[in-house]
Scaffold this motif. Structure first.
Motif, mmCIF file in Angstrom:
data_model
loop_
_atom_site.group_PDB
_atom_site.id
_atom_site.type_symbol
_atom_site.label_atom_id
_atom_site.label_comp_id
_atom_site.label_asym_id
_atom_site.label_seq_id
_atom_site.Cartn_x
_atom_site.Cartn_y
_atom_site.Cartn_z
ATOM 1 N N UNK A 165 2.962 -0.687 4.792
ATOM 2 C CA UNK A 165 1.604 -1.216 4.840
ATOM 3 C C UNK A 165 1.377 -2.176 3.675
ATOM 4 N N UNK B 152 12.531 13.099 4.062
ATOM 5 C CA UNK B 152 13.267 12.868 5.301
ATOM 6 C C UNK B 152 14.770 12.716 5.091
ATOM 7 N N UNK C 218 0.836 -1.203 0.000
ATOM 8 C CA UNK C 218 0.000 0.000 0.000
ATOM 9 C C UNK C 218 0.869 1.251 0.000
ATOM 10 N N UNK C 219 1.706 1.359 0.999
ATOM 11 C CA UNK C 219 2.633 2.481 0.979
ATOM 12 C C UNK C 219 3.814 2.238 1.909
ATOM 13 N N UNK C 220 4.800 3.072 1.738
ATOM 14 C CA UNK C 220 5.945 3.092 2.631
ATOM 15 C C UNK C 220 5.943 4.456 3.279
ATOM 16 N N UNK C 221 6.020 4.478 4.569
ATOM 17 C CA UNK C 221 5.846 5.728 5.269
ATOM 18 C C UNK C 221 6.940 5.869 6.310
ATOM 19 N N UNK C 222 7.334 7.084 6.568
ATOM 20 C CA UNK C 222 8.423 7.332 7.489
ATOM 21 C C UNK C 222 7.955 8.301 8.562
ATOM 22 N N UNK C 223 8.348 8.056 9.784
ATOM 23 C CA UNK C 223 8.009 8.977 10.874
ATOM 24 C C UNK C 223 9.291 9.339 11.595
ATOM 25 N N UNK C 224 9.524 10.617 11.763
ATOM 26 C CA UNK C 224 10.741 11.070 12.429
ATOM 27 C C UNK C 224 10.493 11.170 13.928
ATOM 28 N N UNK D 27 7.787 5.233 -3.572
ATOM 29 C CA UNK D 27 7.526 5.512 -2.158
ATOM 30 C C UNK D 27 8.841 5.781 -1.422
ATOM 31 N N UNK E 247 11.216 5.887 12.068
ATOM 32 C CA UNK E 247 10.397 4.687 12.115
ATOM 33 C C UNK E 247 9.834 4.479 10.718
ATOM 34 N N UNK F 189 10.154 9.104 -2.300
ATOM 35 C CA UNK F 189 9.405 10.131 -1.571
ATOM 36 C C UNK F 189 9.948 10.275 -0.151
ATOM 37 N N UNK G 285 7.410 2.557 8.239
ATOM 38 C CA UNK G 285 6.176 1.781 8.331
ATOM 39 C C UNK G 285 5.787 1.310 6.932
ATOM 40 N N UNK H 37 6.980 -2.666 10.795
ATOM 41 C CA UNK H 37 7.694 -1.445 11.173
ATOM 42 C C UNK H 37 9.094 -1.788 11.645
#
Lengths: 388, 148, 178
Positions: free
Chosen positions: B42, B85, B26-32, B77, B38, B80, B40, B55
Motif C-alpha cells: 500500500x 508467513x 503504508x505497509x506491506x501485507x501478505x495473504x496466504x 514490514x 499474495x 514481519x 500487497x 499486488x
C-alpha cells in the motif's frame, strides 16, 4: 582476579546481540537499553553500539509484548474481535476501534447514522487529548521532570470520568460497534464535555509557563533529533512526527472519513524538524481537538446511535477493504480481507508507531545517548501498538 | 484508490517509479491463498492523497523481492511477513525474526490446506492477480506524468 | 555577543521563576487526590463491573434469562457457561396457560409428540470473570434484556477461584439479603 574467561564474554548475549555484532570492536561498547528501561515505556529494547557517549549504531528489538493480534482476528468472529482493538493501543483505543469498525462497515456497505458519527468524533477527539496528555507527562518524566505528569493525570482524570459514564471503561474502550456506537450520549455528557473544553483551554497557558518555556526543557529538546521530510517519506512516518517535520498531512483532511470534512480545524505544522517541533505539534493538536469537539457538540443531530438493522453476526461479502484513520500517533490502517464467512480471512493492522520507530536507527546515529532518550520520547511510542 | 496487479519482476521498477513520484509506503501485507502468497503493497501520497495498491502473486516456494533498498521502511514490514508467513525476501540485508522469538520455527499465519481459499474466493476480481497486467501500471504512470 | 548571552541566561532564569510560580499557586490549592481506604470516590456512575442477571419484574427470584445461550456464543473469551436443564412438561400443564395455541400444535407435529413440550430451564449461569474483558457484547446480544453490569468497584480477591461466579445463585442470594 576475574574469574571468568574472556571468550565467554564474547559468546554472551542472545540471538539479537550476536546478530548485531558478531565480534566486539575495540573501544566500542555494545549496550542493551531495555527491555526494562523506564524511558522505553514498557518493553522496547534497543541495542546500541556506543563510542563514549555517542551512538554509532542502534537497532530496536521488538516483540516483547507481541500478542499476535492478527491471528486472533482469524479465529474470532467479527464482533468478538472488537475488544481486541482497545488493547492494541491503549492510549488512543477509540481510534483503533474506529479503524476496525470502519473497515468492516466499508466492506459491508453499512451506513452509520449521523448522530453516531458525531458521537464518534467527539469521543475520539476526547481520547486523543487524553493520549497527548499522557504522552506529555511521560515524555517529561523521561527527561527528568516529575511534576508535569501529575498535572497531566489530574486533567486526564476528568476526561476519563466523562468517557466512563458513556463507554463504561476508562482506558481500553470497546465502544464502537458496526453501524454506530454501543450507547447514546446524554445531556450530562454534553454539559461535562463543554465544561471540560473551557477548563482545558485555561490549562494550556499553565502548561506553557510550567514546561514549554522552561529553559531546561528547551535545552533538552531544541535542535535534537532532526528528521527531514525525505526520511519521513522513506520510512512512512505519519502523525505528529511528520507534522513536526513540516508536512501538513493529516488523514482527517487528506482522506476525510466520517464527518470530519464538516469541521473547521487547523493542522498544526512546525518546520523545525526537531523534538521541540513534535512537542509543539502535539500541544497545538490538543487545542484543535477541543475546537472539533465544540463544533461537533454544537451541531449534534438527533437520531439513532446505532444503525437499527445492524446484523448481530455480520458476514461481510467477499472482498477487501482498507480503512485509515488519524490516531494520536499517526495513520492507523486496517486492511481486511473477507472470504464471506463469519470471521476475517486476513486482517492486517498498520500501526503508526511501527513505522515511526523504524526510523529511529537512522536518526539516532551520531547523537548523544541522553539525546536518544529525548528522541525516543518525542516519537511517542506505545509498544503494544508496535508489537501488536 | 488505484489497484495494480503486476508480476514479480516488474515490482522493483514499479516501486522505484512510485518512489520518484513522492509516494510513501503504508505497509506491506501478505495473504496466504491456495495459489501461494499474495503480496500487497500500500502506498499513499501526502499532497495528492489516493492509495495505490500494488499486488503480486508468488507461489509457495518462490522468493519475493525486497524493496527495502528503495523504501527502508519496508525493512520491518518484510521482516514481519517473514515472521508470520515464512516468505523470504531476496536481497534483504537483515531478515531475522522481528516480532516472534528467534527460536520459534513456526509461521503462525500460514493456513493449512483445509482453510486455504482460492483467490477467487476472497477477491471478486482476482483474474488480474493470476494474470498480471503490467501495462495498466505503465499507462497510469504515463497519464500521471502527463497531468503533471 | 556577550550581551546576547547574558540576556539569554536571564530569560532562561526568568522562565524558571515563572514555572515556580505555577508550582507555588498549586501548592496552596486544595488537594485533589483521594486517599483510598479512608476516603472513597463518589463518581462511579457508568462503571462497568462484571455482568449480573436481571430478575423478572414480577418474580425477583427468577431470572429474565431464557437460556438461549447467545451470550455464551458471542463472548470473545468464552467466560460464560450456561447449565441448562431440559424439562419435559406434559402438555396438560400448558393447556391452562394457553388454549389457543393447541390446535396449531396439533396440525404441525406428529401425534405422540404433541402431548409434551420441552422447556429450557436455567440451572446455573457460570461466569469466569478472570478472562472477561468487559466489552459488553453479551449484554447487547441478550434478546431478553436479561443481563446488566454490576457496579461493585471494590471487588478484590486473593485467588482466581473467587472470580468464578454463579450469577443465578448470586442474584438469589442478593434478593434474600434484602
Amino acid at each position: 582476579m576475574l574469574d571468568f574467561k574472556l571468550d565467554e564474554i564474547e559468546q554472551s548475549g542472545d540471538f539479537y546481540t550476536r546478530n548485531f555484532q558478531p565480534t566486539p570492536e575495540e573501544n566500542k561498547l555494545v549496550l542493551n537499553m531495555g527491555p526494562q528501561h523506564p524511558s522505553t515505556h514498557g518493553v522496547l529494547r534497543i541495542i546500541l553500539e556506543i563510542d563514549g557517549e555517542y551512538i554509532l549504531r542502534a537497532e530496536p528489538v521488538l516483540g516483547y509484548i507481541h500478542r499476535m493480534q492478527e491471528k486472533m482476528a482469524e479465529v474470532k468472529t467479527y464482533p468478538q474481535y472488537l475488544p481486541n482493538m482497545g488493547r492494541v493501543d491503549y492510549l488512543h483505543a477509540l481510534a483503533w476501534n474506529w479503524a476496525y469498525a470502519g473497515a468492516v462497515e466499508k466492506l459491508m456497505g453499512l451506513e452509520v447514522p449521523e448522530r453516531a458519527e458525531y458521537i464518534r468524533v467527539i469521543t475520539c477527539e476526547l481520547n486523543r487529548i487524553n493520549s497527548h496528555l499522557l504522552w506529555w507527562g511521560a515524555y517529561l518524566l523521561d527527561l527528568g521532570a516529575f511534576t508535569p505528569i501529575m498535572y497531566a493525570f489530574a486533567d486526564r482524570e476528568i476526561v476519563m470520568d466523562i468517557l466512563q459514564r458513556i463507554t463504561g471503561s476508562r482506558l481500553t474502550y470497546c465502544y464502537y460497534r458496526f453501524g454506530g456506537v454501543s450507547a447514546d450520549i446524554d445531556q450530562k455528557f454534553i454539559n461535562d464535555t463543554r465544561e471540560f473544553c473551557k477548563y482545558m483551554r485555561g490549562r494550556f497557558p499553565i502548561y506553557k509557563d510550567l514546561v514549554t518555556d522552561n529553559i531546561i526543557l528547551r535545552k533538552r529538546v531544541e535542535d535534537i533529533g532532526h528528521i527531514n521530510l525525505e526520511t519521513c517519506r522513506k520510512y512512512g512516518a505519519t502523525g505528529p512526527v511528520l507534522r513536526g517535520s513540516g508536512k501538513p498531512y493529516d488523514v482527517r483532511r487528506a482522506e476525510p472519513y466520517s464527518v470530519y470534512d464538516r469541521f473547521d480545524f487547523e493542522i498544526p505544522v512546525y518546520d523545525e524538524k526537531d523534538a521541540l517541533a513534535r512537542y509543539l505539534v502535539r500541544m497545538d493538536e490538543m487545542e484543535q481537538s477541543l475546537r472539533i469537539i465544540e463544533q461537533a457538540l454544537d451541531s449534534l443531530p438527533e437520531g439513532d446511535y446505532i444503525h437499527p438493522k445492524t446484523p448481530k453476526n455480520p458476514k461481510p461479502p467477499k472482498g477487501e477493504a482498507y480503512f485509515a484513520v488519524e490516531g494520536a500517533r499517526g495513520k492507523i490502517g486496517v486492511y481486511l480481507v473477507s472470504d464471506g464467512s463469519k470471521s476475517p480471512y486476513r486482517l492486517k493492522l498498520r500501526s503508526p508507531g511501527f513505522s515511526n520507530l523504524s526510523l529511529f536507527a537512522e536518526i539516532a546515529r551520531g547523537t548523544l545517548l541522553a539525546d536518544a532518550i529525548s528522541i525516543l520520547g518525542s516519537l511517542d511510542l506505545v509498544i503494544p501498538e508496535i508489537d501488536r | 484508490m488505484k489497484n495494480f496487479c503486476i508480476s514479480l519482476d516488474k515490482l522493483i521498477p514499479a516501486v522505484k517509479e512510485l518512489d520518484n513520484l513522492g509516494y510513501f509506503l503504508e505497509d506491506v501485507c501478505c495473504v496466504h491463498v491456495k495459489e501461494g502468497f499474495e503480496l500487497v503493497y500500500h502506498f499513499d501520497h501526502w499532497d495528492n492523497p489516493g492509495r495505490i495498491t500494488l499486488r503480486t502473486l508468488i507461489s509457495d516456494d518462490q522468493q519475493a523481492e525486497t524493496i527495502s533498498h528503495i523504501f527502508p521502511g519496508a525493512d520491518w514490514h518484510e521482516r514481519e511477513c517473514y515472521d508470520f508467513f515464512g516468505v523470504h525476501f531476496k536481497g534483504h540485508k537483515n531478515l531475522i525474526p522481528l516480532l516472534l522469538p528467534p527460536d520459534l520455527n513456526e509461521h503462525p499465519l500460514l493456513k493449512n490446506k483445509k482453510k486455504q481459499k482460492e483467490l477467487s474466493h476472497i477477491l471478486p476480481d482476482c483474474e488480474c492477480v493470476t494474470a498480471p497486467q503490467d501495462e495498466e501500471f505503465d499507462n497510469w504512470l504515463n497519464t500521471f506524468n502527463k497531468d503533471k | 555577543m556577550m550581551v546576547k548571552k547574558i540576556a539569554q541566561t536571564l530569560t532562561g532564569l526568568w522562565s524558571l521563576v515563572v514555572g515556580l510560580r505555577v508550582t507555588g499557586k498549586n501548592f496552596f490549592q486544595p488537594q485533589i487526590t483521594v486517599h483510598y481506604p479512608r476516603e472513597k470516590v463518589e463518581s462511579i456512575e457508568g462503571y462497568r463491573g462484571h455482568i449480573e442477571l436481571v430478575p423478572k419484574d414480577n418474580d425477583p427470584f427468577t431470572a429474565r434469562c431464557m437460556a438461549c445461550g447467545s451470550c455464551a456464543r458471542v463472548c470473545p473469551s468464552g467466560c460464560i457457561t450456561l447449565h441448562i436443564k431440559k424439562v419435559t412438561e406434559p402438555a396438560v400443564s400448558a393447556k391452562k396457560e394457553d388454549n389457543s395455541q393447541k390446535p396449531e400444535q396439533n396440525n404441525q407435529k406428529a401425534a405422540p409428540a404433541k402431548k409434551t413440550k420441552t422447556k429450557r430451564v436455567l440451572e446455573a449461569f457460570e461466569l469466569n470473570y478472570n478472562y472477561c474483558s468487559l466489552c459488553g457484547l453479551c449484554v447487547q446480544s441478550c434478546p431478553a434484556g436479561g443481563l446488566r453490569f454490576s457496579d461493585n468497584v471494590y471487588l478484590a480477591g486473593f485467588s482466581r477461584k473467587e472470580f468464578e461466579f454463579d450469577l443465578l445463585a448470586r442474584m438469589r442470594a442478593q434478593k434474600e439479603g434484602k
